[in-house]
Design an enzyme around this catalytic site. Structure first.
Site, PDB file in Angstrom:
ATOM      1  N   SER A  57       0.818  -1.215   0.000  1.00 12.61           N
ATOM      2  CA  SER A  57       0.000   0.000   0.000  1.00 12.61           C
ATOM      3  C   SER A  57       0.853   1.266   0.000  1.00 12.61           C
ATOM      4  O   SER A  57       0.345   2.354  -0.292  1.00 12.61           O
ATOM      5  CB  SER A  57      -0.948   0.010   1.203  1.00 12.61           C
ATOM      6  OG  SER A  57      -0.235  -0.122   2.408  1.00 12.61           O
TER       7      SER A  57
ATOM      8  N   GLY B 162       2.025   0.294   9.049  1.00 14.30           N
ATOM      9  CA  GLY B 162       2.889   1.458   9.030  1.00 14.30           C
ATOM     10  C   GLY B 162       3.508   1.829   7.703  1.00 14.30           C
ATOM     11  O   GLY B 162       4.418   2.657   7.654  1.00 14.30           O
ATOM     12  N   SER B 163       3.028   1.263   6.592  1.00 14.11           N
ATOM     13  CA  SER B 163       3.652   1.569   5.299  1.00 14.11           C
ATOM     14  C   SER B 163       3.452   3.030   4.906  1.00 14.11           C
ATOM     15  O   SER B 163       4.355   3.665   4.350  1.00 14.11           O
ATOM     16  CB  SER B 163       3.091   0.650   4.208  1.00 14.11           C
ATOM     17  OG  SER B 163       1.702   0.828   4.052  1.00 14.11           O
ATOM     18  N   TRP B 164       2.273   3.603   5.199  1.00 11.98           N
ATOM     19  CA  TRP B 164       2.056   5.011   4.877  1.00 11.98           C
ATOM     20  C   TRP B 164       2.918   5.905   5.761  1.00 11.98           C
ATOM     21  O   TRP B 164       3.438   6.923   5.306  1.00 11.98           O
ATOM     22  CB  TRP B 164       0.566   5.359   5.011  1.00 11.98           C
ATOM     23  CG  TRP B 164      -0.221   5.003   3.794  1.00 11.98           C
ATOM     24  CD1 TRP B 164       0.043   4.004   2.918  1.00 11.98           C
ATOM     25  CD2 TRP B 164      -1.401   5.655   3.301  1.00 11.98           C
ATOM     26  NE1 TRP B 164      -0.901   3.977   1.920  1.00 11.98           N
ATOM     27  CE2 TRP B 164      -1.793   4.970   2.127  1.00 11.98           C
ATOM     28  CE3 TRP B 164      -2.172   6.718   3.743  1.00 11.98           C
ATOM     29  CZ2 TRP B 164      -2.920   5.340   1.392  1.00 11.98           C
ATOM     30  CZ3 TRP B 164      -3.294   7.086   3.010  1.00 11.98           C
ATOM     31  CH2 TRP B 164      -3.676   6.414   1.853  1.00 11.98           C
TER      32      TRP B 164
ATOM     33  N   ASP C 207      -3.287   3.949  15.789  1.00  9.48           N
ATOM     34  CA  ASP C 207      -4.002   2.710  15.467  1.00  9.48           C
ATOM     35  C   ASP C 207      -4.321   1.979  16.763  1.00  9.48           C
ATOM     36  O   ASP C 207      -3.613   2.114  17.765  1.00  9.48           O
ATOM     37  CB  ASP C 207      -3.172   1.810  14.555  1.00  9.48           C
ATOM     38  CG  ASP C 207      -4.030   0.800  13.802  1.00  9.48           C
ATOM     39  OD1 ASP C 207      -4.195   0.960  12.581  1.00  9.48           O
ATOM     40  OD2 ASP C 207      -4.554  -0.130  14.441  1.00  9.48           O
TER      41      ASP C 207
ATOM     42  N   ASP D 278      -7.651   4.983  20.267  1.00  3.35           N
ATOM     43  CA  ASP D 278      -8.906   5.036  19.524  1.00  3.35           C
ATOM     44  C   ASP D 278      -9.025   6.416  18.876  1.00  3.35           C
ATOM     45  O   ASP D 278      -8.959   7.441  19.571  1.00  3.35           O
ATOM     46  CB  ASP D 278     -10.065   4.789  20.500  1.00  3.35           C
ATOM     47  CG  ASP D 278     -11.427   4.755  19.816  1.00  3.35           C
ATOM     48  OD1 ASP D 278     -11.518   5.119  18.624  1.00  3.35           O
ATOM     49  OD2 ASP D 278     -12.405   4.377  20.477  1.00  3.35           O
TER      50      ASP D 278
ATOM     51  N   ASP E 171      -5.666   5.054   5.799  1.00  3.82           N
ATOM     52  CA  ASP E 171      -5.733   3.913   4.888  1.00  3.82           C
ATOM     53  C   ASP E 171      -6.491   2.766   5.554  1.00  3.82           C
ATOM     54  O   ASP E 171      -6.367   1.618   5.162  1.00  3.82           O
ATOM     55  CB  ASP E 171      -4.317   3.466   4.505  1.00  3.82           C
ATOM     56  CG  ASP E 171      -4.308   2.429   3.385  1.00  3.82           C
ATOM     57  OD1 ASP E 171      -5.208   2.485   2.516  1.00  3.82           O
ATOM     58  OD2 ASP E 171      -3.420   1.557   3.380  1.00  3.82           O
TER      59      ASP E 171
ATOM     60  N   LYS F 282      -9.212   6.099   2.452  1.00  2.63           N
ATOM     61  CA  LYS F 282      -9.657   4.998   1.595  1.00  2.63           C
ATOM     62  C   LYS F 282     -11.180   4.932   1.608  1.00  2.63           C
ATOM     63  O   LYS F 282     -11.816   5.111   2.648  1.00  2.63           O
ATOM     64  CB  LYS F 282      -9.095   3.670   2.103  1.00  2.63           C
ATOM     65  CG  LYS F 282      -9.544   2.456   1.287  1.00  2.63           C
ATOM     66  CD  LYS F 282      -9.084   1.162   1.919  1.00  2.63           C
ATOM     67  CE  LYS F 282      -7.596   1.011   1.826  1.00  2.63           C
ATOM     68  NZ  LYS F 282      -7.138  -0.318   2.315  1.00  2.63           N
TER      69      LYS F 282
END
Length: 297
Positions: free
Chosen positions: A25, A53-55, A78, A94, A119, A159
């Protein structure tokens, strides 16, 4: 990132592992930035529903360059735990809770964010109407926090699942942003309903002060925005309703990798190791019991 037969022949999957991204992603955000220049002048970013954590990796690489601002901050939020990322503050929290907003503002030193992205997606059920509804609620929850933390003129990306009622979401976002665009990166499979809503130029409604409270539903949160709805008067005059239609844009070089295709691995025989091991795998307790260990909390 799994190791199914299709994954092994998905070039985005292999490129992500080779380049050190935690998920394929990452290329979606990179292609969105190529199209919309999202990171220009950005110093404070909130990445919602960020795991694995890719973004956040992309944001860290793009924002923390040699000439980055000393005020640059990235916060990743997250419910799931995340392994550390350079220049990124991770919060296991949250996104709908006021204390999360307070913690973000503390990290930013009281300053507003330039860019908020999400995302996140629910665990899909296969019931498309239900999945689209839950995803829309997740977007609105992310938007609630974004309206509280985003500076005027800032950007928001999330998204979405495109369905028959998606025009309503476009219209709702159009009340708060100058531009609302539906974008489909090349790295997103064409066979998927997934797209990304790109909202540019945040402009809070006049006289409306967003307040994040756990006792308010998303509908109650936005009900005092002062939206100009269509109304028929006794003299048959009509007040026009504010409404926007989001254009659809495909992002990424059309001559590049096809995300729906699988490619031969050629003579590459080695298996690439995971970029990041799972932080909280659902099978952890089962493995501990199998080894006769006391399950960890």
């Amino acid at each position: 990132m799994g190791k199914s037969s299709k994954d092994k022949r998905d070039l985005y999957y292999r490129r992500a592992k080779e380049e050190g991204w935690r998920a394929r992603s990452a290329f979606k955000l990179l292609q969105l930035n190529e199209q919309f220049d999202l990171f220009s002048g950005v110093t404070r970013v909130v990445d919602l529903c960020a795991a694995p954590g890719s973004w956040s990796q992309v944001l860290s690489k793009e924002i923390f360059t040699k000439d980055h601002s000393p005020d640059a901050r990235i916060v990743a939020v997250d419910l799931q735990p995340m392994s550390p990322i350079d220049h990124v503050t991770t919060l296991q929290a949250d996104i709908t809770h006021p204390k999360t907003l307070e913690r973000i503002m503390e990290i930013f030193g009281g300053k507003k964010a330039d860019f908020v992205c999400s995302d996140g997606a629910p665990d899909v059920t296969g019931l498309h109407d239900l999945d689209e509804y839950i995803q829309a609620q997740l977007i609105l929850s992310a938007l609630q926090l974004a309206t509280c933390v985003l500076k005027e003129g800032g950007s928001f990306v999330a998204k979405i699942f495109r369905g028959r009622d998606i025009d309503l979401l476009y219209s709702q976002l159009g009340y708060l942003f100058d531009k609302v665009i539906c974008a489909k990166p090349r790295a997103s499979r064409s066979s998927s309903l997934e797209s990304f809503i790109v909202c540019i130029g945040y402009r809070p409604r006049a006289g409306w002060k967003p307040e994040l409270r756990p006792d308010l539903s998303t509908e109650e949160f936005f009900q005092d925005m002062g939206i100009g709805r269509a109304r028929l008067h006794s003299d048959l005059a009509v007040d026009d309703e504010e409404r926007k239609v989001a254009p659809f844009i495909a992002c990424g070089d059309l001559n590049s990798i096809d995300s729906d295709a699988t490619y031969s691995r050629g003579e590459v025989g080695r298996s690439l190791d995971p970029v990041q091991m799972p932080t909280a795998p659902p099978y952890k307790r089962a493995l501990e019991r199998k080894r006769g260990e006391q399950p960890s909390e």
